[in-house]
Motif scaffolding. Structure first.
Motif, short mmCIF file in Angstrom:
data_model
loop_
_atom_site.label_atom_id
_atom_site.label_comp_id
_atom_site.label_asym_id
_atom_site.label_seq_id
_atom_site.Cartn_x
_atom_site.Cartn_y
_atom_site.Cartn_z
N ARG A 197 0.81 -1.24 0.10
CA ARG A 197 0.03 -0.09 -0.04
C ARG A 197 0.85 1.18 0.12
O ARG A 197 0.34 2.43 0.08
N ASP A 199 2.64 2.92 -2.33
CA ASP A 199 2.51 3.78 -3.30
C ASP A 199 1.32 4.53 -3.18
O ASP A 199 0.97 5.75 -3.52
N ASN A 200 0.14 3.95 -3.13
CA ASN A 200 -1.33 4.45 -2.64
C ASN A 200 -1.33 5.35 -1.58
O ASN A 200 -2.01 6.75 -1.71
N ASP A 201 -0.66 4.93 -0.69
CA ASP A 201 -0.44 5.86 0.46
C ASP A 201 0.23 7.19 0.50
O ASP A 201 0.01 8.13 0.84
N LEU A 203 0.58 8.59 -2.46
CA LEU A 203 -0.23 9.38 -3.47
C LEU A 203 -1.24 10.20 -2.46
O LEU A 203 -1.55 11.21 -2.76
N ALA A 204 -1.71 9.57 -1.53
CA ALA A 204 -2.97 9.91 -0.80
C ALA A 204 -2.12 11.17 0.20
O ALA A 204 -2.86 12.30 0.29
#
Length: 274
Positions: A197, A199-201, A203-204
């Motif tokens: 997670r 990369d997604n975090d 970006l968030a």
């Protein structure tokens, strides 16, 4: 091959000391003002409301700690030295998997009350107190008295070339209010639950801070989000190339040595046949 394996294990050990699944938010050190570039100016827009917004908006955060740091003079008896003072929350040591070799780590209560307690790196402890245990002793940081709460386990130099054993660690609020008189952070360290997670975090986190800071710096982002996954992938790629190179050298040496032995043996057998 043993050299390659030792190098790989050393890098993995450094990753373990850094902590796993980390995102590090840091302010940029230069930005354009009035259409002209200003380099080296400290950016002070990374503050507690940003930290609170990240905690409430990113559910994958398992542990976190803002940090502040500066170089100050410390005194113990007649000995003085300049060293880096780091202010952090107690969770910072859990993220780094770092324990005290003597004494105890400071607590969340120490941070809330801004108590003057300090943890010494192993190198600082040796330079100021020799082989004696400094736990409970008094030191002065920038002329402010502190009690030594303990000495941290020796770690050595990390991937970022900083010697953590040569630093002194104090509660975050103590550093901000009693030593540095600042209201902004030097960095925010976030540990997420899963490496998948990251990369997604990241970006968030980037999106949340960009939305909050769009009026603070209209010329562009005044922060950066460092993803530990990219660092790990780069280090693993370097290790893979080094291992392949060493394997090629080892195979070439084995081939050359085998051909030499074969040639000498072939000549010896030829002489015996004749």
């Amino acid at each position: 091959m043993g050299y390659a394996a030792a190098g790989r294990e050393k890098v993995f050990d450094q990753f373990r000391r850094m902590g796993s699944n980390l995102l590090v938010v840091t302010p940029l050190q230069s930005r354009a003002v009035g259409g002209r570039a200003r380099t080296g100016a400290p950016v002070t827009t990374l503050r507690e409301p940003d930290y609170r917004a990240l905690l409430s908006s990113v559910p994958d955060i398992a542990a976190s700690s803002p940090t502040v740091s500066t170089v100050l003079r410390i005194r113990a008896g007649d000995l003085t030295k300049q060293t880096t003072i780091v202010g952090c929350k107690p969770a910072w040591f859990a993220i780094r998997d770092w324990n005290a070799s003597s004494g105890a780590l400071f607590t969340a209560a120490d941070d809330r009350a801004a108590r003057r307690v300090a943890l010494l790196g192993a190198t600082v402890a040796r330079e100021l107190f020799g082989s004696a245990d400094p736990t409970g002793q008094r030191i002065a940081i920038n002329r402010v008295p502190f009690a030594v709460g303990g000495v941290l386990r020796e770690r050595g130099q990390g991937l970022d070339a900083s010697d953590e054993d040569a630093q002194v660690y104090v509660p975050l609020r103590t550093a901000m209010l009693r030593l540095m008189n600042v209201e902004y952070y030097s960095s925010i360290v976030l540990q997420v639950e899963s490496r998948q997670r990251l990369d997604n975090d990241a970006l968030a986190v980037q999106t949340i801070l960009a939305r909050r800071h769009r009026f603070a710096d209209p010329t562009g982002p005044d922060f950066q989000v460092q993803n530990q996954k990219s660092l790990i992938d780069a280090q693993l790629a370097t290790l893979a190339r080094m291992t392949f190179l060493l394997q090629s050298i080892a195979a070439s040496m084995l081939l050359v040595g085998s051909m030499g032995i074969f040639g000498v043996t072939w000549i010896g057998i030829g002489h015996r046949v004749r």
